[in-house]
Design a protein around this motif. Structure first.
Motif, short mmCIF file in Angstrom:
data_model
loop_
_atom_site.label_atom_id
_atom_site.label_comp_id
_atom_site.label_asym_id
_atom_site.label_seq_id
_atom_site.Cartn_x
_atom_site.Cartn_y
_atom_site.Cartn_z
N LEU A 38 51.37 43.11 35.21
CA LEU A 38 50.80 43.88 36.31
C LEU A 38 51.39 45.28 36.34
O LEU A 38 52.54 45.49 35.95
CB LEU A 38 51.07 43.20 37.64
CG LEU A 38 50.49 41.80 37.82
CD1 LEU A 38 50.93 41.21 39.14
CD2 LEU A 38 48.98 41.85 37.72
N ASP A 46 50.20 47.50 41.37
CA ASP A 46 49.73 46.16 41.72
C ASP A 46 50.86 45.32 42.31
O ASP A 46 50.66 44.59 43.28
CB ASP A 46 49.14 45.45 40.51
CG ASP A 46 47.76 45.98 40.11
OD1 ASP A 46 47.11 46.64 40.94
OD2 ASP A 46 47.37 45.73 38.96
N ILE A 85 43.76 40.31 41.55
CA ILE A 85 44.81 40.98 42.33
C ILE A 85 44.24 41.50 43.64
O ILE A 85 44.82 41.30 44.71
CB ILE A 85 45.41 42.15 41.50
CG1 ILE A 85 46.00 41.64 40.19
CG2 ILE A 85 46.45 42.91 42.31
CD1 ILE A 85 47.05 40.60 40.34
N ASP A 86 43.08 42.16 43.57
CA ASP A 86 42.45 42.66 44.79
C ASP A 86 42.06 41.52 45.72
O ASP A 86 42.18 41.63 46.94
CB ASP A 86 41.23 43.52 44.45
CG ASP A 86 41.61 44.83 43.78
OD1 ASP A 86 42.72 45.33 44.03
OD2 ASP A 86 40.78 45.35 43.00
#
Length: 145
Positions: A60, A64, A91-92
């Motif tokens: 990442l 992030d 991740i979002d």
């Protein structure tokens, strides 16, 4: 190649040689020292990075990692999602779910509603199965009710 001011600032924010060394082994020292300072300020520790990596979130970016940490995404949270059948979201998606209180609020309510409906469907299925068995054994459809 760091200035005295950058070194002092890094040390003031808890970026010491041990932090830099561990983050280097994880691949996070190719960025400017300001990135390490930001990660340290937001609680991104080498242990946190290793834990996320073990959960399948390796490589990442620093941004992030900061976003996930700021939203409170932990390995315990990932385990909770996994137990609900949500495996390896983006991740979002992780940040959005955690930011909206999922599953603690909406998710648990949805889970309870689904569980109740599935129990009711199971009851209907058992009733229909019994009715079909009676018909197959020779009972008339009206007497099977």
């Amino acid at each position: 190649s760091l200035t005295i001011e950058e070194l002092v600032n890094a040390r003031d924010h808890g970026v010491d040689t041990a932090y830099v060394t561990r983050m280097d082994t994880l691949g996070y020292t190719s960025q400017p020292i300001a990135g390490l300072v930001t990660m340290r300020d937001h609680g991104v520790t080498p242990d946190y990075v290793e834990a996320l990596k073990a959960e399948g979130y390796g490589g990442l970016s620093g941004d992030d990692l900061v976003m996930l940490r700021d939203h409170g995404v932990s390995t315990e949270y990932l385990d909770t999602l996994s137990s609900l059948g949500i495996v390896h979201p983006s991740i979002d998606g992780l940040a959005a779910m955690r930011g909206r209180g999922f599953p603690e609020q909406a998710g648990q309510q949805l889970y309870r509603a689904l569980a109740a409906n599935l129990r009711q469907i199971g009851w209907h299925f058992r009733w229909a199965s019994g009715w079909l068995e009676q018909i197959l054994s020779g009972a008339s459809p009206t007497s099977a009710c």
